[in-house]
Design a protein around this motif. Structure first.
Motif, PDB file in Angstrom:
ATOM      1  N   ILE A 206       6.817 -55.664  39.844  1.00 10.87           N
ATOM      2  CA  ILE A 206       8.001 -56.394  40.373  1.00 10.87           C
ATOM      3  C   ILE A 206       8.886 -56.780  39.150  1.00 10.87           C
ATOM      4  N   CYS A 207       8.186 -56.914  38.148  1.00 12.61           N
ATOM      5  CA  CYS A 207       9.078 -57.077  36.966  1.00 12.61           C
ATOM      6  C   CYS A 207       9.680 -55.771  36.367  1.00 12.61           C
ATOM      7  N   PHE A 208       8.832 -54.709  36.364  1.00 13.14           N
ATOM      8  CA  PHE A 208       9.125 -53.499  35.980  1.00 13.14           C
ATOM      9  C   PHE A 208      10.596 -52.982  36.903  1.00 13.14           C
ATOM     10  N   ASN A 209      10.368 -53.097  38.315  1.00 11.25           N
ATOM     11  CA  ASN A 209      11.252 -52.413  39.169  1.00 11.25           C
ATOM     12  C   ASN A 209      12.419 -52.999  39.056  1.00 11.25           C
ATOM     13  N   GLU A 210      12.316 -54.322  38.936  1.00 11.86           N
ATOM     14  CA  GLU A 210      13.566 -55.485  39.012  1.00 11.86           C
ATOM     15  C   GLU A 210      14.371 -55.110  37.517  1.00 11.86           C
ATOM     16  N   LEU A 211      13.816 -55.001  36.544  1.00 11.44           N
ATOM     17  CA  LEU A 211      14.451 -54.879  35.157  1.00 11.44           C
ATOM     18  C   LEU A 211      14.953 -53.409  34.852  1.00 11.44           C
ATOM     19  N   SER A 212      14.113 -52.519  35.388  1.00 15.11           N
ATOM     20  CA  SER A 212      14.654 -51.140  35.426  1.00 15.11           C
ATOM     21  C   SER A 212      16.315 -50.760  35.658  1.00 15.11           C
ATOM     22  N   THR A 213      16.649 -51.541  36.690  1.00  8.84           N
ATOM     23  CA  THR A 213      17.974 -51.346  37.288  1.00  8.84           C
ATOM     24  C   THR A 213      18.825 -52.391  36.530  1.00  8.84           C
ATOM     25  N   VAL A 214      18.465 -53.166  35.412  1.00  6.82           N
ATOM     26  CA  VAL A 214      19.444 -53.943  34.707  1.00  6.82           C
ATOM     27  C   VAL A 214      20.177 -53.267  33.637  1.00  6.82           C
ATOM     28  N   PRO A 215      21.384 -53.055  33.464  1.00  7.19           N
ATOM     29  CA  PRO A 215      22.132 -52.591  32.431  1.00  7.19           C
ATOM     30  C   PRO A 215      21.751 -52.749  31.101  1.00  7.19           C
ATOM     31  N   GLY A 216      21.331 -51.984  30.033  1.00  7.11           N
ATOM     32  CA  GLY A 216      21.110 -52.549  28.875  1.00  7.11           C
ATOM     33  C   GLY A 216      19.516 -53.013  28.427  1.00  7.11           C
ATOM     34  N   LEU A 217      18.793 -52.838  29.666  1.00  7.96           N
ATOM     35  CA  LEU A 217      17.353 -52.991  29.571  1.00  7.96           C
ATOM     36  C   LEU A 217      16.451 -51.750  29.749  1.00  7.96           C
ATOM     37  N   ASN A 218      15.408 -51.764  29.037  1.00  8.24           N
ATOM     38  CA  ASN A 218      14.599 -50.542  29.211  1.00  8.24           C
ATOM     39  C   ASN A 218      12.935 -51.149  29.207  1.00  8.24           C
ATOM     40  N   PRO A 219      12.418 -51.641  30.245  1.00  9.56           N
ATOM     41  CA  PRO A 219      11.059 -51.807  30.365  1.00  9.56           C
ATOM     42  C   PRO A 219      10.082 -50.663  30.346  1.00  9.56           C
ATOM     43  N   VAL A 220       9.214 -50.833  29.621  1.00  9.09           N
ATOM     44  CA  VAL A 220       7.807 -49.970  29.827  1.00  9.09           C
ATOM     45  C   VAL A 220       6.832 -50.327  30.753  1.00  9.09           C
ATOM     46  N   MET A 221       6.482 -49.549  31.865  1.00  6.49           N
ATOM     47  CA  MET A 221       5.420 -49.943  32.519  1.00  6.49           C
ATOM     48  C   MET A 221       4.068 -50.116  31.999  1.00  6.49           C
ATOM     49  N   PRO A 222       3.364 -51.239  32.155  1.00  2.00           N
ATOM     50  CA  PRO A 222       2.110 -51.334  31.577  1.00  2.00           C
ATOM     51  C   PRO A 222       0.963 -50.731  32.563  1.00  2.00           C
ATOM     52  N   SER A 223      -0.171 -50.485  31.905  1.00  2.00           N
ATOM     53  CA  SER A 223      -1.458 -49.988  32.642  1.00  2.00           C
ATOM     54  C   SER A 223      -2.499 -50.963  32.704  1.00  2.00           C
ATOM     55  N   GLY A 224      -2.169 -52.237  32.198  1.00  2.00           N
ATOM     56  CA  GLY A 224      -3.449 -52.958  32.049  1.00  2.00           C
ATOM     57  C   GLY A 224      -2.927 -54.324  31.175  1.00  2.00           C
ATOM     58  N   ALA A 225      -3.880 -54.967  31.066  1.00  2.00           N
ATOM     59  CA  ALA A 225      -3.516 -56.507  30.344  1.00  2.00           C
ATOM     60  C   ALA A 225      -2.759 -57.329  31.013  1.00  2.00           C
ATOM     61  N   MET A 226      -2.092 -58.001  30.328  1.00  2.00           N
ATOM     62  CA  MET A 226      -0.987 -59.258  30.857  1.00  2.00           C
ATOM     63  C   MET A 226       0.318 -59.055  30.649  1.00  2.00           C
ATOM     64  N   TYR A 227       0.712 -58.099  29.955  1.00  2.00           N
ATOM     65  CA  TYR A 227       2.338 -58.070  29.202  1.00  2.00           C
ATOM     66  C   TYR A 227       2.945 -56.790  29.611  1.00  2.00           C
ATOM     67  N   LEU A 228       4.017 -57.043  29.431  1.00  2.00           N
ATOM     68  CA  LEU A 228       5.164 -55.937  29.656  1.00  2.00           C
ATOM     69  C   LEU A 228       6.185 -56.174  28.752  1.00  2.00           C
ATOM     70  N   MET A 229       6.337 -54.867  27.821  1.00  2.00           N
ATOM     71  CA  MET A 229       7.730 -54.988  26.932  1.00  2.00           C
ATOM     72  C   MET A 229       8.990 -54.391  27.383  1.00  2.00           C
ATOM     73  N   VAL A 230       9.994 -55.197  26.982  1.00  2.00           N
ATOM     74  CA  VAL A 230      11.346 -54.723  27.616  1.00  2.00           C
ATOM     75  C   VAL A 230      12.304 -54.256  26.363  1.00  2.00           C
ATOM     76  N   GLY A 231      12.666 -53.082  26.115  1.00  2.00           N
ATOM     77  CA  GLY A 231      13.625 -52.699  25.187  1.00  2.00           C
ATOM     78  C   GLY A 231      15.002 -53.109  25.511  1.00  2.00           C
ATOM     79  N   ILE A 232      15.861 -53.746  24.399  1.00  2.00           N
ATOM     80  CA  ILE A 232      17.322 -54.309  24.523  1.00  2.00           C
ATOM     81  C   ILE A 232      18.091 -53.173  23.938  1.00  2.00           C
TER      82      ILE A 232
END
Length: 459
Positions: free
Chosen positions: A360-386
């Protein structure tokens, strides 16, 4: 006849004072108040003594606290706060542990067998339970290979302490868990940061890693799955890391606290199962898989099939464990019931929820101009580039996330806390509706402050 020292106990209304011969007081204190620990007091008393903290205390710094405490965080009063910053899966109450886990703890309490001091390394039976749970043909374990600790954090502390001396250096992932640096620097150990590559799902930059190794490098820390990235290394990539460690005779501290929180379709073999030559201290615990971080139960798994550590490292870990009396005895008593009785459905439900929220988080933020999320494969975190060039009103990721709180009451942790500027970390354990609402607010925030580059305006 020998003359024995005599002591006179005097009462002056302010306490008891003991004098020895020649006016020498107890504990090295002068009877006439002239010195304490070699410091001249001139009879002025303790209120004239400047008691200073130790170098270890002065050198202890938590980068997350240093950044967060300096942020001006005043949420928008018109919007309820959504904290995506706290790496505790229990905060919102939507991820309770399983009833069998609670029952195991209750049974341990009711048994009255675990109310006393346990051995500093843990009860032998409890250590055997952990060994049986994590042993595999490629990396066999016995009770003597397990040390129980007060959470995974103490496990990491003991491993760094036993492998490193002041003046040594350790290799730490960047971005990576901030505790490694907090512990190492306090001990006079240099931290060298090796890069992870977001464009390669946070794989290690192996060339950069190897370039940092010198004769004082005493340990390589590998975090898999990753906090803060949520990445999971492939078997092939882990073997490449092990090859570097083997080439340079470096022991590995494997932080594998999230090893059981891997999304379907991915696998996360332990590092020890992939190498018989590299000595590995693997750190884990109950906190994440069983969703009980407050129970403070961790462990060190000693993998040393070629006896490279020898008895010295094992003995060193035992000695260090004696600095405190180990992990909670009641939780130790519950380990057998926790490991044997927790149903697979509990683990699967947790993983399914984390994967869904991450998508949900990755798909939503992937379409936000200026943000570059990286889809995780585990754990509890997701990193988003600005892409900071598109947000000229903000100086950096700290400024960006601070304003996000002020405007939208959404708190994400700036990745400068992980020595990785211009990213922020999202914790995906919040209830789904809060995750959706947070993404809506982040989109609204970015739309307000996003600016196209000047070259884009000219086109």
């Amino acid at each position: 006849m020998d003359t024995k020292p005599s002591y006179v106990v005097q009462m002056n209304g302010n306490g008891v004072h003991s004098k020895g011969l020649n006016g020498t007081g107890v504990n090295g204190k002068s009877a006439n108040g002239q010195s304490v620990n070699g410091k001249s007091l001139n009879g002025k008393g303790f209120h004239h003594v400047n008691v200073k903290p130790s170098e270890m205390a002065n050198n202890t710094l938590n980068p997350i606290r240093a950044i967060v405490d300096g942020m001006k965080i005043t949420p928008n009063p018109e919007k309820p706060m959504i904290a995506l910053s706290i790496g505790d899966p229990t905060v919102f109450g939507n991820l309770p542990t399983d009833e069998t886990v609670l029952q195991a703890l209750k049974d341990s309490i009711d048994s009255q067998k675990y109310n006393g001091y346990a051995p500093s390394v843990g009860y032998l039976k409890s250590r055997q339970v952990v060994a049986n749970f994590y042993s595999c043909p490629e990396a066999p374990l016995d009770a003597e290979d397990v040390i129980l600790t007060s959470g995974c954090s103490q496990a990491i502390d003991l491993c760094i302490s036993v492998l490193c001396n002041p003046g040594d250096n350790i290799l730490v992932p960047c971005p990576g868990f901030s505790l490694y640096k907090t512990l190492a620097v306090s001990m006079g150990i240099e931290v060298k940061l090796y890069n992870l590559l977001p464009e390669k799902s946070w794989e290690v930059d192996l060339q950069h890693l190897e370039s940092l190794i010198d004769e004082r490098t005493s340990c390589l820390i590998v975090t898999n799955p990753s906090n803060p990235c949520g990445s999971v290394f492939t078997k092939e990539h882990l073997q490449q890391i092990l090859k570097v460690a083997s080439k340079h005779c470096l022991p590995i501290l494997a932080d594998e606290i999230y090893s059981d929180m891997v999304f379907p379709g991915c696998s996360c073999p332990s590092m020890a199962s992939l190498s018989s030559s590299v000595p590995i201290l693997s750190c884990g615990g109950l906190a994440k898989r069983w969703l009980v971080p407050g129970w403070r139960m961790g462990w060190i798994l000693i993998h040393d099939r070629n006896d490279i550590f020898g008895p010295e490292i094992r003995q060193g870990l035992v000695k260090l464990s004696q600095r405190i009396l180990g992990a909670c005895s009641i939780v130790q008593g519950a380990l057998e019931g926790i490991f044997n009785n927790t149903p697979p459905s509990f683990y699967n439900s947790t993983i399914s929820f984390l994967k869904s929220n991450s998508e949900i988080c990755f798909n939503e933020l992937s379409t936000v101009p200026g943000l570059n999320p990286v889809m995780p494969s585990g754990a509890m975190y997701l990193m988003v580039g600005i892409d900071m060039d598109h947000f000229p009103e903000f100086k950096n990721d700290v400024d960006f996330t601070e304003r996000l709180v002020i405007d939208q009451s959404v708190f994400c942790l700036p990745a400068s806390a992980f020595e990785y500027p211009n990213f922020f970390r999202i914790v995906v354990t919040v209830p789904e509706e809060m995750m959706v609402e947070a993404c809506v607010r982040i989109r609204e925030f970015c739309q307000r402050y996003y600016r196209p580059r000047s070259c884009e305006l000219d086109q």
